[in-house]
Write a protein that holds these residues in place. Structure first.
Motif, PDB file in Angstrom:
ATOM      1  N   ASP A  98       9.032  -1.280   6.185  1.00 14.46           N
ATOM      2  CA  ASP A  98       8.438  -2.162   7.185  1.00 14.46           C
ATOM      3  C   ASP A  98       7.038  -1.694   7.545  1.00 14.46           C
ATOM      4  OD1 ASP A  98       8.633  -4.249   9.399  1.00 14.46           O
ATOM      5  OD2 ASP A  98       8.294  -2.428  10.573  1.00 14.46           O
ATOM      6  N   ARG A  99       6.887  -0.383   7.709  1.00 14.52           N
ATOM      7  CA  ARG A  99       5.561   0.178   7.981  1.00 14.52           C
ATOM      8  C   ARG A  99       4.618  -0.089   6.806  1.00 14.52           C
ATOM      9  NH1 ARG A  99       4.337   4.889  11.128  1.00 14.52           N
ATOM     10  NH2 ARG A  99       5.785   5.182  12.861  1.00 14.52           N
ATOM     11  N   ALA A 100       5.089   0.160   5.611  1.00 14.73           N
ATOM     12  CA  ALA A 100       4.252   0.005   4.427  1.00 14.73           C
ATOM     13  C   ALA A 100       3.755  -1.437   4.292  1.00 14.73           C
ATOM     14  CB  ALA A 100       5.024   0.420   3.179  1.00 14.73           C
ATOM     15  N   ALA A 101       4.624  -2.396   4.541  1.00 16.31           N
ATOM     16  CA  ALA A 101       4.232  -3.798   4.470  1.00 16.31           C
ATOM     17  C   ALA A 101       3.203  -4.124   5.549  1.00 16.31           C
ATOM     18  CB  ALA A 101       5.462  -4.692   4.621  1.00 16.31           C
ATOM     19  N   ALA A 102       3.373  -3.536   6.721  1.00 19.46           N
ATOM     20  CA  ALA A 102       2.418  -3.760   7.812  1.00 19.46           C
ATOM     21  C   ALA A 102       1.066  -3.140   7.484  1.00 19.46           C
ATOM     22  CB  ALA A 102       2.965  -3.171   9.113  1.00 19.46           C
ATOM     23  N   TYR A 103       1.070  -1.978   6.837  1.00 19.55           N
ATOM     24  CA  TYR A 103      -0.184  -1.341   6.444  1.00 19.55           C
ATOM     25  C   TYR A 103      -0.935  -2.201   5.420  1.00 19.55           C
ATOM     26  CZ  TYR A 103       1.869   2.921   8.506  1.00 19.55           C
ATOM     27  OH  TYR A 103       2.446   3.847   9.349  1.00 19.55           O
ATOM     28  N   ALA A 104      -0.179  -2.779   4.497  1.00 22.89           N
ATOM     29  CA  ALA A 104      -0.791  -3.646   3.490  1.00 22.89           C
ATOM     30  C   ALA A 104      -1.403  -4.874   4.147  1.00 22.89           C
ATOM     31  CB  ALA A 104       0.247  -4.047   2.448  1.00 22.89           C
ATOM     32  N   GLU A 105      -0.682  -5.448   5.074  1.00 21.65           N
ATOM     33  CA  GLU A 105      -1.175  -6.645   5.760  1.00 21.65           C
ATOM     34  C   GLU A 105      -2.400  -6.331   6.618  1.00 21.65           C
ATOM     35  OE1 GLU A 105       0.485 -10.211   8.718  1.00 21.65           O
ATOM     36  OE2 GLU A 105       1.834  -8.621   8.010  1.00 21.65           O
ATOM     37  N   ALA A 106      -2.473  -5.101   7.132  1.00 23.16           N
ATOM     38  CA  ALA A 106      -3.578  -4.704   8.006  1.00 23.16           C
ATOM     39  C   ALA A 106      -4.889  -4.537   7.253  1.00 23.16           C
ATOM     40  CB  ALA A 106      -3.229  -3.410   8.738  1.00 23.16           C
ATOM     41  N   GLY A 107      -4.830  -4.409   5.935  1.00 25.44           N
ATOM     42  CA  GLY A 107      -6.066  -4.286   5.175  1.00 25.44           C
ATOM     43  C   GLY A 107      -6.093  -3.199   4.132  1.00 25.44           C
ATOM     44  N   ALA A 108      -5.010  -2.437   4.003  1.00 25.70           N
ATOM     45  CA  ALA A 108      -4.955  -1.434   2.935  1.00 25.70           C
ATOM     46  C   ALA A 108      -4.909  -2.145   1.582  1.00 25.70           C
ATOM     47  CB  ALA A 108      -3.726  -0.544   3.097  1.00 25.70           C
ATOM     48  N   ASP A 109      -5.678  -1.648   0.631  1.00 24.78           N
ATOM     49  CA  ASP A 109      -5.697  -2.260  -0.700  1.00 24.78           C
ATOM     50  C   ASP A 109      -4.501  -1.832  -1.531  1.00 24.78           C
ATOM     51  OD1 ASP A 109      -8.348  -3.553  -0.465  1.00 24.78           O
ATOM     52  OD2 ASP A 109      -9.026  -1.479  -0.273  1.00 24.78           O
ATOM     53  N   ALA A 110      -3.919  -0.696  -1.174  1.00 31.43           N
ATOM     54  CA  ALA A 110      -2.721  -0.187  -1.843  1.00 31.43           C
ATOM     55  C   ALA A 110      -1.981   0.691  -0.849  1.00 31.43           C
ATOM     56  CB  ALA A 110      -3.082   0.610  -3.093  1.00 31.43           C
ATOM     57  N   VAL A 111      -0.716   0.962  -1.131  1.00 31.07           N
ATOM     58  CA  VAL A 111       0.100   1.787  -0.242  1.00 31.07           C
ATOM     59  C   VAL A 111       0.735   2.905  -1.039  1.00 31.07           C
ATOM     60  CG1 VAL A 111       2.045   1.840   1.361  1.00 31.07           C
ATOM     61  CG2 VAL A 111       0.567  -0.176   1.275  1.00 31.07           C
ATOM     62  N   TRP A 112       0.652   4.124  -0.502  1.00 33.00           N
ATOM     63  CA  TRP A 112       1.213   5.324  -1.131  1.00 33.00           C
ATOM     64  C   TRP A 112       2.528   5.632  -0.434  1.00 33.00           C
ATOM     65  CZ3 TRP A 112      -1.999  10.527  -1.293  1.00 33.00           C
ATOM     66  CH2 TRP A 112      -1.257  11.506  -1.987  1.00 33.00           C
ATOM     67  N   ILE A 113       3.611   5.578  -1.191  1.00 28.47           N
ATOM     68  CA  ILE A 113       4.924   5.853  -0.625  1.00 28.47           C
ATOM     69  C   ILE A 113       5.706   6.775  -1.554  1.00 28.47           C
ATOM     70  CG2 ILE A 113       5.159   3.760   0.763  1.00 28.47           C
ATOM     71  CD1 ILE A 113       6.682   2.485  -1.526  1.00 28.47           C
ATOM     72  N   GLY A 114       6.736   7.387  -1.004  1.00 32.57           N
ATOM     73  CA  GLY A 114       7.614   8.248  -1.791  1.00 32.57           C
ATOM     74  C   GLY A 114       9.037   7.724  -1.772  1.00 32.57           C
ATOM     75  N   LEU A 115       9.551   7.359  -2.934  1.00 36.09           N
ATOM     76  CA  LEU A 115      10.893   6.802  -3.047  1.00 36.09           C
ATOM     77  C   LEU A 115      11.688   7.568  -4.099  1.00 36.09           C
ATOM     78  CD1 LEU A 115       9.907   3.026  -2.939  1.00 36.09           C
ATOM     79  CD2 LEU A 115      11.070   4.306  -1.130  1.00 36.09           C
ATOM     80  N   PRO A 116      13.014   7.536  -4.024  1.00 37.08           N
ATOM     81  CA  PRO A 116      13.841   8.351  -4.926  1.00 37.08           C
ATOM     82  C   PRO A 116      13.791   7.955  -6.395  1.00 37.08           C
ATOM     83  CG  PRO A 116      15.086   7.692  -2.965  1.00 37.08           C
ATOM     84  CD  PRO A 116      13.821   6.882  -2.974  1.00 37.08           C
ATOM     85  N   THR A 117      13.765   6.644  -6.688  1.00 38.86           N
ATOM     86  CA  THR A 117      13.894   6.215  -8.082  1.00 38.86           C
ATOM     87  C   THR A 117      12.885   5.126  -8.429  1.00 38.86           C
ATOM     88  OG1 THR A 117      15.445   4.392  -7.652  1.00 38.86           O
ATOM     89  CG2 THR A 117      16.389   6.606  -7.897  1.00 38.86           C
ATOM     90  N   ALA A 118      12.734   4.896  -9.721  1.00 37.26           N
ATOM     91  CA  ALA A 118      11.830   3.851 -10.195  1.00 37.26           C
ATOM     92  C   ALA A 118      12.269   2.476  -9.699  1.00 37.26           C
ATOM     93  CB  ALA A 118      11.781   3.871 -11.724  1.00 37.26           C
TER      94      ALA A 118
END
Length: 230
Positions: free
Chosen positions: A107-127
């Motif tokens: 939810d945060r990542a989607a909000a960051y993208a909508e706010a103007g980030a061109d890409a989002v850096w996240i850490g997830l367990p699997t592909a």
């Protein structure tokens, strides 16, 4: 923050491709972020990646948890977007959040993208988790690659819908090589084994751009680039 930007500006001035700089929290507050985003772009940084980690968390090497409230990070992204002209912005969403919720993280990542980030850096367990996240975030993703679950290959990144990869282990690998070399030197007075992992002469000359320097030296009637007189 100025020191981080200054350091990256030296790199930017010595390569012919845009650089991606990890600028921590970019100053932590919207006014600071605005100022440092201006400074970073003037310094030649092509892409700035900044995170929502609070200074206390960074200072204690993650032992004290803490990320900015979502609204504060959104304001920071707005400030960076207002300040930049062409510089790419990557917002890093550190997970798990204080509630250990990947749902909240997305939810945060989607909000960051909508706010103007061109890409989002996240850490997830699997592909597969990245594939699902891409559908939610709807912006290019950045991830740490090169581990067991996410190989550092173009095919693996494309399959996981990851646009930007960072190999976090490179620095530790390099420092480990230095540590082994020093341990060998201390124990034997030599670095015979460590030397086996050194760059070849050809690679060293390529990294140091010796051929280019030699050509320029000849043009200006100077000794070869390897000579101390240059």
């Amino acid at each position: 923050m100025s020191e981080i930007i200054d350091y990256n500006s030296v790199i930017a001035s010595n390569v012919d491709i845009p650089i991606l700089a990890d600028v921590d929290d970019f100053g932590a507050t919207p006014l600071n972020v605005y100022r440092f985003a201006k400074q970073a772009e003037r310094a030649g940084i092509g892409c700035a990646a900044f995170d929502d980690r609070m200074p206390l968390n960074r200072a204690t090497a993650y032992s004290v948890p803490g990320v900015f409230p979502k609204d504060r990070m959104i304001d920071n992204i707005h400030a960076a977007a207002d300040a930049r002209t062409d510089m790419v912005l990557i917002a890093r969403c550190l997970a798990p959040t204080p509630n250990n919720s990947y749902t909240e993280m997305l939810d945060r990542a989607a909000a960051y993208a909508e706010a103007g980030a061109d890409a989002v850096w996240i850490g997830l367990p699997t592909a597969q988790d990245y594939v699902k996240a891409a559908d939610v975030i709807k912006k290019p993703l950045m991830a740490v690659i090169g581990g067991a679950n996410l190989p550092a290959t173009a095919e693996a990144m494309k399959a996981a819908r990851i646009a930007v990869g960072q190999s976090a282990s490179m620095v530790n690998i390099a420092l480990g090589a230095v540590d082994k070399a020093l341990a060998e030197l201390k124990a034997t007075g030599r670095m015979a084994e460590a030397q086996k992992g050194a760059l070849s002469r050809a690679t060293s000359q390529k990294v140091e751009r010796v051929e280019e320097l030699n050509a320029r030296s000849r043009k200006y009637n100077l000794p070869r680039a390897s000579a101390s007189e240059r």
